[in-house]
Design an enzyme around this catalytic site. Structure first.
Site, PDB file in Angstrom:
ATOM      1  N   HIS A  51     -26.428  85.724  16.055  1.00  0.00           N
ATOM      2  CA  HIS A  51     -27.260  85.584  14.855  1.00  0.00           C
ATOM      3  C   HIS A  51     -27.013  86.714  13.860  1.00  0.00           C
ATOM      4  CE1 HIS A  51     -29.723  82.405  16.745  1.00  0.00           C
ATOM      5  NE2 HIS A  51     -29.484  83.085  17.853  1.00  0.00           N
ATOM      6  N   HIS A  55     -24.605  82.940   9.829  1.00  0.00           N
ATOM      7  CA  HIS A  55     -24.470  82.204  11.087  1.00  0.00           C
ATOM      8  C   HIS A  55     -25.127  80.834  11.010  1.00  0.00           C
ATOM      9  CE1 HIS A  55     -28.436  84.147  11.440  1.00  0.00           C
ATOM     10  NE2 HIS A  55     -28.766  83.082  12.156  1.00  0.00           N
ATOM     11  N   ASP A  57     -27.376  78.162  13.316  1.00  0.00           N
ATOM     12  CA  ASP A  57     -28.219  77.988  14.507  1.00  0.00           C
ATOM     13  C   ASP A  57     -27.935  76.633  15.136  1.00  0.00           C
ATOM     14  OD1 ASP A  57     -29.518  80.395  14.183  1.00  0.00           O
ATOM     15  OD2 ASP A  57     -31.392  79.535  13.442  1.00  0.00           O
ATOM     16  N   HIS A  61     -31.035  77.003  20.144  1.00  0.00           N
ATOM     17  CA  HIS A  61     -31.770  78.210  19.743  1.00  0.00           C
ATOM     18  C   HIS A  61     -33.275  78.001  19.807  1.00  0.00           C
ATOM     19  CE1 HIS A  61     -32.854  81.871  17.795  1.00  0.00           C
ATOM     20  NE2 HIS A  61     -33.093  81.347  16.613  1.00  0.00           N
ATOM     21  N   HIS A 163     -38.513  76.064  12.059  1.00  0.00           N
ATOM     22  CA  HIS A 163     -37.469  75.719  13.028  1.00  0.00           C
ATOM     23  C   HIS A 163     -37.862  74.474  13.835  1.00  0.00           C
ATOM     24  CE1 HIS A 163     -35.880  79.774  12.241  1.00  0.00           C
ATOM     25  NE2 HIS A 163     -34.762  79.392  12.846  1.00  0.00           N
ATOM     26  N   GLU A 175     -28.090  80.639   8.060  1.00  0.00           N
ATOM     27  CA  GLU A 175     -28.927  81.779   7.682  1.00  0.00           C
ATOM     28  C   GLU A 175     -28.053  82.984   7.335  1.00  0.00           C
ATOM     29  OE1 GLU A 175     -32.911  80.742  10.334  1.00  0.00           O
ATOM     30  OE2 GLU A 175     -31.254  81.849  11.291  1.00  0.00           O
TER      31      GLU A 175
END
Length: 213
Positions: A51, A55, A57, A61, A163, A175
């Site tokens: 992270h 990156h 996700d 995650h 999320h 992100e």
């Protein structure tokens, strides 16, 4: 007149001083071989949280049974996108901050700029995105949402509501983008994650290109 760049590099640099989410592994590098009379090459070994820096996700995650990064379809990470500015609108970017750039031809990827200039240190006051805004984007066919902060949720969130909604709606996340030099508008996004078959995230080298005429 300033020429339009052929490529906007929207990736954060990764090095030992890169801001890391509290508790995440920072970037570390050591040399396992150095060029010398007995060795023709330099070879390094690195360790870091996946992270760190810019990156993607993976569902793993935030979903114990979700696919890892290496098992995720690449299609959401490449194609037309829209960069929307919501600078200084935190702590949560709401639909009202994005609505000025929403049109019927909205691409399936949306990147949100919240910083006038990306921070060089960890930002505990980072901007997330509201669940309402995420739901509205998903309803419009958006498949991927990117943001220039370290998280879709506020840094201190324990419920990760945004999320969790991303999980429920089957969206993908980018992100820690660096959008400082990117005007609002439509681009081609290329932000492919590594094929890490056991990881919950992956660094990406994210770029934008002008859309073909």
């Amino acid at each position: 007149m300033t020429a339009t760049p052929l490529i906007w590099d929207i990736s954060a640099p990764v090095h030992s001083a890169s801001p890391a989410y509290p508790g995440d592994a920072p970037y570390q590098q050591r040399w396992t071989a150095r060029i010398s009379a007995d060795c023709p090459v330099n070879v390094g070994a690195i360790s870091l949280s996946p992270h760190l820096g810019t990156h993607a996700d993976a569902p793993l995650h935030y979903d114990a049974s979700g696919p890892s990064m290496g098992a995720v379809d690449l299609q959401p990470y490449i194609g037309p996108c829209r960069v929307i500015h919501a600078i200084g609108c935190g702590p949560l970017i709401a639909w009202q901050h994005l609505q000025h750039a929403i049109t019927p031809d909205l691409p399936p990827r949306v990147l949100v700029r919240t910083y006038a200039q990306a921070p060089q240190q960890w930002d505990e006051h980072l901007s997330g995105i509201t669940t309402d805004a995420i739901a509205r984007l998903a309803d419009l066919g958006v498949q991927l949402i990117g943001i220039d902060t370290a998280s879709m949720d506020p840094a201190g969130s324990t419920t990760l509501d945004s999320h969790m909604l991303v999980r429920a709606r089957g969206l993908r996340i980018l992100e820690n983008l660096v959008l400082d030099a990117v005007p609002e508008g439509d681009y081609e996004l290329i932000a492919l994650p590594l094929k890490l078959m056991e990881a919950e995230a992956s660094p990406v080298r994210a770029i934008l290109r002008p859309l073909a005429a």
